[in-house]
Motif scaffolding. Structure first.
Motif, PDB file in Angstrom:
ATOM      1  N   SER A 107     115.521  75.859   7.622  1.00 33.32           N
ATOM      2  CA  SER A 107     115.696  76.699   8.801  1.00 33.32           C
ATOM      3  C   SER A 107     114.323  77.115   9.312  1.00 33.32           C
ATOM      4  O   SER A 107     113.404  77.372   8.539  1.00 33.32           O
ATOM      5  N   ASP A 108     114.195  77.194  10.616  1.00 28.72           N
ATOM      6  CA  ASP A 108     112.912  77.544  11.227  1.00 28.72           C
ATOM      7  C   ASP A 108     112.805  79.051  11.424  1.00 28.72           C
ATOM      8  O   ASP A 108     113.790  79.714  11.736  1.00 28.72           O
ATOM      9  N   THR A 109     111.611  79.553  11.220  1.00 29.11           N
ATOM     10  CA  THR A 109     111.302  80.945  11.550  1.00 29.11           C
ATOM     11  C   THR A 109     110.056  80.934  12.410  1.00 29.11           C
ATOM     12  O   THR A 109     109.070  80.270  12.079  1.00 29.11           O
ATOM     13  N   VAL A 110     110.089  81.653  13.495  1.00 22.62           N
ATOM     14  CA  VAL A 110     108.946  81.718  14.402  1.00 22.62           C
ATOM     15  C   VAL A 110     108.401  83.137  14.355  1.00 22.62           C
ATOM     16  O   VAL A 110     108.939  84.029  14.996  1.00 22.62           O
ATOM     17  N   PRO A 111     107.356  83.402  13.568  1.00 20.61           N
ATOM     18  CA  PRO A 111     106.836  84.765  13.455  1.00 20.61           C
ATOM     19  C   PRO A 111     106.419  85.324  14.806  1.00 20.61           C
ATOM     20  O   PRO A 111     105.653  84.712  15.543  1.00 20.61           O
ATOM     21  N   GLY A 112     106.945  86.508  15.140  1.00 20.89           N
ATOM     22  CA  GLY A 112     106.504  87.214  16.332  1.00 20.89           C
ATOM     23  C   GLY A 112     106.881  86.523  17.625  1.00 20.89           C
ATOM     24  O   GLY A 112     106.280  86.798  18.660  1.00 20.89           O
ATOM     25  N   PHE A 113     107.910  85.637  17.613  1.00 16.63           N
ATOM     26  CA  PHE A 113     108.229  84.902  18.838  1.00 16.63           C
ATOM     27  C   PHE A 113     108.654  85.829  19.973  1.00 16.63           C
ATOM     28  O   PHE A 113     108.325  85.596  21.121  1.00 16.63           O
ATOM     29  N   ASN A 114     109.398  86.877  19.635  1.00 16.23           N
ATOM     30  CA  ASN A 114     109.882  87.797  20.662  1.00 16.23           C
ATOM     31  C   ASN A 114     109.068  89.090  20.689  1.00 16.23           C
ATOM     32  O   ASN A 114     109.533  90.125  21.166  1.00 16.23           O
ATOM     33  N   GLN A 115     107.863  89.043  20.125  1.00 19.18           N
ATOM     34  CA  GLN A 115     107.035  90.241  20.082  1.00 19.18           C
ATOM     35  C   GLN A 115     105.815  90.045  20.967  1.00 19.18           C
ATOM     36  O   GLN A 115     105.311  88.947  21.130  1.00 19.18           O
ATOM     37  N   SER A 116     105.349  91.161  21.546  1.00 17.58           N
ATOM     38  CA  SER A 116     104.155  91.100  22.388  1.00 17.58           C
ATOM     39  C   SER A 116     102.888  91.144  21.573  1.00 17.58           C
ATOM     40  O   SER A 116     101.815  90.805  22.058  1.00 17.58           O
ATOM     41  N   THR A 117     102.980  91.570  20.315  1.00 18.16           N
ATOM     42  CA  THR A 117     101.813  91.616  19.433  1.00 18.16           C
ATOM     43  C   THR A 117     102.000  90.659  18.269  1.00 18.16           C
ATOM     44  O   THR A 117     103.121  90.293  17.922  1.00 18.16           O
ATOM     45  N   VAL A 118     100.891  90.233  17.686  1.00 19.40           N
ATOM     46  CA  VAL A 118     100.935  89.306  16.565  1.00 19.40           C
ATOM     47  C   VAL A 118     101.323  90.060  15.301  1.00 19.40           C
ATOM     48  O   VAL A 118     100.728  91.088  14.966  1.00 19.40           O
ATOM     49  N   GLY A 119     102.334  89.559  14.592  1.00 24.83           N
ATOM     50  CA  GLY A 119     102.803  90.223  13.390  1.00 24.83           C
ATOM     51  C   GLY A 119     102.141  89.698  12.133  1.00 24.83           C
ATOM     52  O   GLY A 119     101.394  88.714  12.159  1.00 24.83           O
ATOM     53  N   TYR A 120     102.467  90.343  11.030  1.00 25.14           N
ATOM     54  CA  TYR A 120     101.868  89.977   9.741  1.00 25.14           C
ATOM     55  C   TYR A 120     102.207  88.539   9.363  1.00 25.14           C
ATOM     56  O   TYR A 120     101.337  87.796   8.883  1.00 25.14           O
ATOM     57  N   ASP A 121     103.474  88.135   9.554  1.00 25.79           N
ATOM     58  CA  ASP A 121     103.892  86.792   9.137  1.00 25.79           C
ATOM     59  C   ASP A 121     103.091  85.704   9.849  1.00 25.79           C
ATOM     60  O   ASP A 121     102.715  84.690   9.252  1.00 25.79           O
ATOM     61  N   GLU A 122     102.814  85.915  11.140  1.00 24.32           N
ATOM     62  CA  GLU A 122     102.050  84.920  11.885  1.00 24.32           C
ATOM     63  C   GLU A 122     100.605  84.867  11.409  1.00 24.32           C
ATOM     64  O   GLU A 122     100.019  83.788  11.284  1.00 24.32           O
ATOM     65  N   ILE A 123     100.031  86.040  11.108  1.00 21.66           N
ATOM     66  CA  ILE A 123      98.657  86.078  10.579  1.00 21.66           C
ATOM     67  C   ILE A 123      98.606  85.386   9.215  1.00 21.66           C
ATOM     68  O   ILE A 123      97.683  84.628   8.911  1.00 21.66           O
ATOM     69  N   ALA A 124      99.640  85.651   8.398  1.00 19.39           N
ATOM     70  CA  ALA A 124      99.675  85.044   7.061  1.00 19.39           C
ATOM     71  C   ALA A 124      99.788  83.529   7.156  1.00 19.39           C
ATOM     72  O   ALA A 124      99.131  82.790   6.409  1.00 19.39           O
ATOM     73  N   LYS A 125     100.607  83.042   8.078  1.00 19.58           N
ATOM     74  CA  LYS A 125     100.743  81.590   8.239  1.00 19.58           C
ATOM     75  C   LYS A 125      99.426  80.981   8.707  1.00 19.58           C
ATOM     76  O   LYS A 125      99.031  79.903   8.264  1.00 19.58           O
ATOM     77  N   GLN A 126      98.743  81.659   9.610  1.00 21.54           N
ATOM     78  CA  GLN A 126      97.440  81.189  10.072  1.00 21.54           C
ATOM     79  C   GLN A 126      96.460  81.091   8.907  1.00 21.54           C
ATOM     80  O   GLN A 126      95.697  80.128   8.792  1.00 21.54           O
ATOM     81  N   GLY A 127      96.499  82.097   8.019  1.00 21.84           N
ATOM     82  CA  GLY A 127      95.633  82.073   6.841  1.00 21.84           C
ATOM     83  C   GLY A 127      95.951  80.922   5.913  1.00 21.84           C
ATOM     84  O   GLY A 127      95.050  80.328   5.310  1.00 21.84           O
ATOM     85  N   ARG A 128      97.239  80.564   5.808  1.00 20.82           N
ATOM     86  CA  ARG A 128      97.618  79.464   4.923  1.00 20.82           C
ATOM     87  C   ARG A 128      97.140  78.122   5.477  1.00 20.82           C
ATOM     88  O   ARG A 128      96.802  77.210   4.723  1.00 20.82           O
ATOM     89  N   VAL A 129      97.116  78.003   6.800  1.00 20.78           N
ATOM     90  CA  VAL A 129      96.565  76.784   7.409  1.00 20.78           C
ATOM     91  C   VAL A 129      95.082  76.663   7.085  1.00 20.78           C
ATOM     92  O   VAL A 129      94.587  75.585   6.738  1.00 20.78           O
ATOM     93  N   ARG A 130      94.366  77.766   7.198  1.00 22.61           N
ATOM     94  CA  ARG A 130      92.932  77.783   6.864  1.00 22.61           C
ATOM     95  C   ARG A 130      92.723  77.409   5.388  1.00 22.61           C
ATOM     96  O   ARG A 130      91.816  76.637   5.059  1.00 22.61           O
ATOM     97  N   GLN A 131      93.585  77.926   4.520  1.00 21.67           N
ATOM     98  CA  GLN A 131      93.495  77.609   3.090  1.00 21.67           C
ATOM     99  C   GLN A 131      93.742  76.122   2.856  1.00 21.67           C
ATOM    100  O   GLN A 131      93.064  75.486   2.034  1.00 21.67           O
ATOM    101  N   MET A 132      94.693  75.545   3.580  1.00 21.43           N
ATOM    102  CA  MET A 132      95.005  74.117   3.429  1.00 21.43           C
ATOM    103  C   MET A 132      93.814  73.253   3.860  1.00 21.43           C
ATOM    104  O   MET A 132      93.483  72.259   3.189  1.00 21.43           O
ATOM    105  N   ILE A 133      93.174  73.609   4.973  1.00 25.61           N
ATOM    106  CA  ILE A 133      92.002  72.855   5.434  1.00 25.61           C
ATOM    107  C   ILE A 133      90.926  72.853   4.353  1.00 25.61           C
ATOM    108  O   ILE A 133      90.337  71.808   4.029  1.00 25.61           O
ATOM    109  N   ASN A 134      90.673  74.005   3.776  1.00 26.91           N
ATOM    110  CA  ASN A 134      89.654  74.103   2.734  1.00 26.91           C
ATOM    111  C   ASN A 134      90.030  73.271   1.507  1.00 26.91           C
ATOM    112  O   ASN A 134      89.168  72.630   0.895  1.00 26.91           O
TER     113      ASN A 134
END
Length: 630
Positions: free
Chosen positions: A342-369
């Motif tokens: 199942s898909d989850t879109v962090p902060g899709f209906n929010q005007s501000t960036v939520g924790y889940d979206e920041i955490a996912k961004q961090g995991r992408v950075r970790q994967m690149i490294n």
């Protein structure tokens, strides 16, 4: 057939091959002009040595046997209008008409199902990426759908049965094997197109690799006109794919002798999403879909069975029953297949960036490294292609990233020259840079400047330097020299200890290229240090030590300029020479003698370089300029 076994006319043998009769007629015309131009099996059939029954005793698709003649027409046929032309339909075209009309005697019904193909798409990309590295062809959607049809038919064998009559009474034929018919589009010499329907015999006994290879071989030989007559006979279940032409759904005709025909439509987004941008579709988590139909003989197959059959196909294409794991294992793909989540879109209906979206961004950075640290572990550096390994830290699923994230934008922190990129693009560049034919292990380096320099050199070009033709020819020349040297020494001096460079010949063109770059940057001399392995090859093809000198050492000829020789073995010796690069620039190259097998070379070479720097007129402040800066 006539008394001597030869065909009387075209009609008598084309009737035996159903919808494939046009191909038989085409081959027969070639046979009459040049009997040697057709395959042996067809030659035997045309000259009466064998009959279609001798080709295959199983029930024949499209056979006229046990077919009830269609009822006489009770309606007027259309007449040509003024100016229209008419043409009599004969041969293969007439047989197609007969087949279609006879198919009307089969009481069929059709089941429909819509399948989300996101997992099918993404796993196919993983498979073809692996196959491309090993030059093993390309898996199509139809290969995988056909495999799913066969596997589903094993769960619901009634879909593979056939109806017949004996002595006027209905008979159910239970098939021993699944002979999957493949509708193949063939373009004839005159530009007209026809379908040919050969089949894969006993498809249920094959693993996916064998199924894939048999499928490709059948298609290739069909288009070359090299198909065997037996491969038309005994089709029990068919697959047709009009979706390749953009058709959304299809209800094909069911031929005599078959239980089911499956048709697949185009793979595309639902119509209500067609106008949306790719970014919007990705954010919504919308999958492409495919319509699939099952047209079956309603005399022996019920609607519930057909519906469950399509449901099983859908479940397999969504990843159930280890469908993709089995395919990956069969093809040797060293990855874990994508799974339906199942898909989850962090902060899709929010005007501000939520924790889940920041955490996912961090995991992408970790994967690149982690690709920079561990990517070399799965690089395809084995020329035999046997190092198919999997590392969980290089799998996006390890970082809780799903197939729905592949087309979403993420910050890259300047990875590969991008500020932002989709996860798909990030993964593609990571694999091409660190996991293909060059494995790079460099993140242990303590200097952050050096690591950054390497990243900036490798990642934008994906570790594929843009070499001109002259450089490529020079690389090939040096490879040939390295290989010929090792081959000659091995052949001439059998049993001599030589510490060959076999398997590492690319060292020679690499060193030659470095010398060229150094000379172009005004470096005066390079000091090399190395162990035993490959030293003789480097001495000859890089330092320029003469063949006479090398070969005399193998012959134990004493150097006349030394007292009783050097006293050392040939693979310990060093040398110095002034060599010219391919641009005719001169540079000094020295390789120090190997002090001992258990002593490091670094200290010796550092001392030599320091002495060379001190003995020149170069000021101490400019000593580092002897080598170009990173």
């Amino acid at each position: 057939m006539s008394e001597n076994g030869s065909p009387k006319d075209k009609q008598q043998f084309v009737e035996e091959f159903g919808s494939n009769s046009w191909f038989v007629e085409y081959l027969y015309e070639e046979y009459k002009e040049n009997p040697g131009a057709v395959p042996d099996q067809w030659k035997k059939y045309f000259n009466g040595e064998i009959t279609s029954g001798q080709i295959d005793q199983s029930p024949q698709t499209g056979s006229a046997a046990a077919v009830t003649a269609p009822a006489a027409r009770q309606f007027p046929m259309p007449q040509p209008l003024p100016g229209d032309t008419t043409k009599a339909l004969a041969g293969g075209a007439a047989k197609i008409i007969q087949n279609m009309e006879s198919s009307l005697t089969i009481p069929t019904a059709t089941s429909f199902r819509t399948i989300a193909v996101k997992i099918l798409e993404e796993n196919r990309i993983l498979i073809n990426s692996h196959l491309a590295k090993r030059k093993m062809g390309k898996v199509s959607f139809t290969h995988m759908i056909g495999w799913a049809v066969v596997q589903a038919a094993k769960f619901f064998p009634s879909m593979n049965n056939a109806y017949s009559e004996k002595d006027g009474k209905p008979v159910l034929i239970t098939r021993e094997h699944i002979n999957l018919g493949l509708a193949i589009d063939i373009e004839r010499k005159d530009g007209s197109r026809n379908l040919m329907v050969p089949n894969i015999k006993a498809a249920e006994t094959m693993d996916f690799k064998k199924f894939f290879e048999t499928y490709e071989d059948l298609v290739k030989r069909s288009r070359l006109g090299q198909i065997d007559p037996s491969e038309f006979m005994g089709t029990t279940l068919s697959l047709t794919n009009p979706g390749t032409l953009g058709t959304v759904t299809s209800v094909p005709r069911l031929m005599m002798g078959q239980g089911t025909i499956v048709a697949t439509g185009a793979i595309q987004y639902p119509a209500e999403f067609v106008a949306m941008s790719a970014e919007a579709i990705s954010n919504l988590g919308v999958s492409k879909v495919m319509q699939i139909t099952s047209t079956y003989d309603h005399r022996i197959i019920q609607g519930a069975e057909s519906g469950m059959f399509l449901r099983k196909i859908s479940e397999m294409l969504m990843g159930e029953d280890d469908f993709y794991e089995i395919i990956f294992e069969s093809l040797g793909v060293p990855q874990i297949p994508h799974k339906w989540q199942s898909d989850t879109v962090p902060g899709f209906n929010q005007s501000t960036v939520g924790y889940d979206e920041i955490a996912k961004q961090g995991r992408v950075r970790q994967m690149i490294n982690m690709f920079r640290v561990r990517g070399h572990l799965i690089a395809t550096t084995d020329p035999l292609g046997k190092n198919t390994t999997y590392h969980h830290e290089l799998d996006p699923q390890f970082y809780q990233l799903t197939v729905w994230d592949l087309d979403r934008q993420f910050l890259t922190h300047d990875f590969g020259g991008y500020k932002t990129a989709t996860l798909r693009k990030i993964l593609d560049k990571l694999h091409k840079t660190y996991c293909e034919n060059i494995g790079v292990e460099y993140m242990h380096i303590q200097s952050s400047d050096e690591k950054t320099w390497l990243q900036n050199k490798m990642e934008p070009v994906e570790n594929k330097p843009n070499l001109d033709n002259a450089t490529k020819k020079q690389i090939m020349q040096k490879l040939i020299e390295a290989e010929n040297f090792e081959h000659f020494i091995h052949t001439k001096f059998i049993g001599h200890k030589r510490f060959s460079m076999e398997g590492l010949e690319s060292t020679i063109p690499a060193l030659d290229h470095l010398l060229t770059i150094a000379a172009d940057n005004n470096v005066r001399e390079i000091v090399l240090g190395m162990a035993h392995r490959g030293r003789l090859n480097v001495l000859t093809n890089i330092v320029g030590k003469s063949y006479d000198s090398i070969l005399s050492e193998f012959e134990d000829i004493v150097d006349p300029d030394s007292t009783a020789g050097s006293g050392d073995v040939k693979y310990h010796l060093g040398a110095f020479n002034k060599v010219k690069t391919r641009f005719r620039k001169e540079i000094g190259v020295s390789i120090a003698s190997n002090p001992a097998p258990n002593r490091p070379e670094w200290g010796t070479q550092t001392g030599s370089t320091s002495c060379l720097s001190s003995s020149t007129v170069t000021p101490p402040s400019q000593v580092r300029e002897l080598l170009p800066k990173p």
